[in-house]
Design a protein around this motif. Structure first.
Motif, PDB file in Angstrom:
ATOM      1  N   ASP A 127     -11.357  -4.976   8.306  1.00  0.00           N
ATOM      2  CA  ASP A 127     -12.068  -3.913   7.584  1.00  0.00           C
ATOM      3  C   ASP A 127     -12.144  -2.627   8.390  1.00  0.00           C
ATOM      4  O   ASP A 127     -11.957  -1.535   7.856  1.00  0.00           O
ATOM      5  CB  ASP A 127     -13.485  -4.366   7.209  1.00  0.00           C
ATOM      6  CG  ASP A 127     -13.498  -5.426   6.127  1.00  0.00           C
ATOM      7  OD1 ASP A 127     -12.532  -5.489   5.338  1.00  0.00           O
ATOM      8  OD2 ASP A 127     -14.482  -6.194   6.067  1.00  0.00           O
TER       9      ASP A 127
ATOM     10  N   CYS B  64      -8.722  -0.956   8.434  1.00  0.00           N
ATOM     11  CA  CYS B  64      -8.407  -0.353   7.140  1.00  0.00           C
ATOM     12  C   CYS B  64      -9.206   0.930   6.921  1.00  0.00           C
ATOM     13  O   CYS B  64      -8.668   1.918   6.405  1.00  0.00           O
ATOM     14  CB  CYS B  64      -8.656  -1.350   6.011  1.00  0.00           C
ATOM     15  SG  CYS B  64      -7.487  -2.733   6.029  1.00  0.00           S
ATOM     16  N   THR B  65     -10.466   0.905   7.330  1.00  0.00           N
ATOM     17  CA  THR B  65     -11.291   2.110   7.214  1.00  0.00           C
ATOM     18  C   THR B  65     -10.711   3.235   8.062  1.00  0.00           C
ATOM     19  O   THR B  65     -10.599   4.375   7.608  1.00  0.00           O
ATOM     20  CB  THR B  65     -12.746   1.809   7.642  1.00  0.00           C
ATOM     21  OG1 THR B  65     -13.280   0.814   6.761  1.00  0.00           O
ATOM     22  CG2 THR B  65     -13.601   3.062   7.604  1.00  0.00           C
TER      23      THR B  65
ATOM     24  N   SER C 178       0.826  -1.202   0.000  1.00  0.00           N
ATOM     25  CA  SER C 178       0.000   0.000   0.000  1.00  0.00           C
ATOM     26  C   SER C 178       0.860   1.252   0.000  1.00  0.00           C
ATOM     27  O   SER C 178       1.977   1.265   0.477  1.00  0.00           O
ATOM     28  CB  SER C 178      -0.889  -0.001   1.247  1.00  0.00           C
ATOM     29  OG  SER C 178      -1.537   1.228   1.373  1.00  0.00           O
TER      30      SER C 178
ATOM     31  N   THR D  55      -6.082  -0.082   2.125  1.00  0.00           N
ATOM     32  CA  THR D  55      -6.677  -1.347   1.698  1.00  0.00           C
ATOM     33  C   THR D  55      -6.192  -2.486   2.586  1.00  0.00           C
ATOM     34  O   THR D  55      -5.233  -2.337   3.339  1.00  0.00           O
ATOM     35  CB  THR D  55      -6.280  -1.655   0.241  1.00  0.00           C
ATOM     36  OG1 THR D  55      -4.874  -1.874   0.197  1.00  0.00           O
ATOM     37  CG2 THR D  55      -6.673  -0.502  -0.703  1.00  0.00           C
ATOM     38  N   LYS D  56      -6.855  -3.629   2.419  1.00  0.00           N
ATOM     39  CA  LYS D  56      -6.453  -4.815   3.169  1.00  0.00           C
ATOM     40  C   LYS D  56      -5.031  -5.244   2.812  1.00  0.00           C
ATOM     41  O   LYS D  56      -4.347  -5.851   3.625  1.00  0.00           O
ATOM     42  CB  LYS D  56      -7.414  -5.975   2.903  1.00  0.00           C
ATOM     43  CG  LYS D  56      -8.741  -5.836   3.595  1.00  0.00           C
ATOM     44  CD  LYS D  56      -9.586  -7.079   3.337  1.00  0.00           C
ATOM     45  CE  LYS D  56     -10.923  -6.930   4.000  1.00  0.00           C
ATOM     46  NZ  LYS D  56     -11.771  -8.122   3.745  1.00  0.00           N
TER      47      LYS D  56
END
Length: 188
Positions: A36, A39-40, A2, A45-46
């Motif tokens: 999730d 990540c939020t 990422s 992203t995962k």
């Protein structure tokens, strides 16, 4: 990998992930600690998560180790105040337990410890160090070993109680209540 950035402008670090997890634990509890959700919170992203961790079991193990390191640092600070007068030592130890830096995380980790033996052992090990320091302070104040033990256990239990009775943020009255409780424990 990422391209997410930490607050320092670099790629996310393991510590960035741990801090996000601690925030979720403190604010919402263990049941909401999901990939999730992390990540939020970090706006990534995962793939970024999996760059750092094999999955949630390794992430949770890193959280426990990071908390253990943080608590060891705090407990070491408690042990280094040994040269202060006993009453000041006790006041500082009580204040550190409900300090804004850790009070919600401390509550969250204790709740998590109720369902996870690894976390529970980490909490127990940290508690043993604190209890020993509190007991020593009472002995240094002049109480015999039996009274020091009783007072240390009561003081520790009340401190944990303050954590669980508090709301989402520290209550300013707690400092005054802690001070009054300490006066009671030091009375002969």
């Amino acid at each position: 990998m990422s391209s997410a950035r930490s607050s320092s402008g670099n790629r996310l670090t393991i510590d960035d992930w741990l801090q996000a997890g601690y925030a979720i634990l403190a604010e919402e509890g263990i049941k909401t600690l999901k990939i999730d959700r992390l990540c939020t919170r970090l706006k990534v992203t995962k793939g970024s998560f999996y760059w750092h961790f094999d999955g949630m079991p390794s992430y949770r193990a890193a959280l426990v180790q990071g908390w253990r390191d943080l608590r060891d640092e705090d407990r070491s600070q408690i042990e280094t105040i040994g040269e202060l007068p006993p009453r000041e030592r006790l006041a500082q130890m009580m204040a550190s337990l409900i300090s804004p830096r850790h009070w919600t995380l401390e509550r969250a980790m204790r709740e998590w410890a109720r369902t996870d033996e690894t976390v529970a052992e980490s909490v127990r090990a940290a508690d043993r160090r604190v209890l020993a320091a509190v007991r020593t302070a009472f002995e240094d104040y002049g109480f015999d070993a039996e009274d020091a033990e009783l007072r240390a256990n009561a003081t520790f239990a009340v401190g944990i109680g303050f954590l669980h009775l508090s709301g989402r943020t520290p209550n300013p009255r707690q400092a005054a209540q802690s001070e009054r409780f300490l006066e009671l424990m030091l009375a002969r």
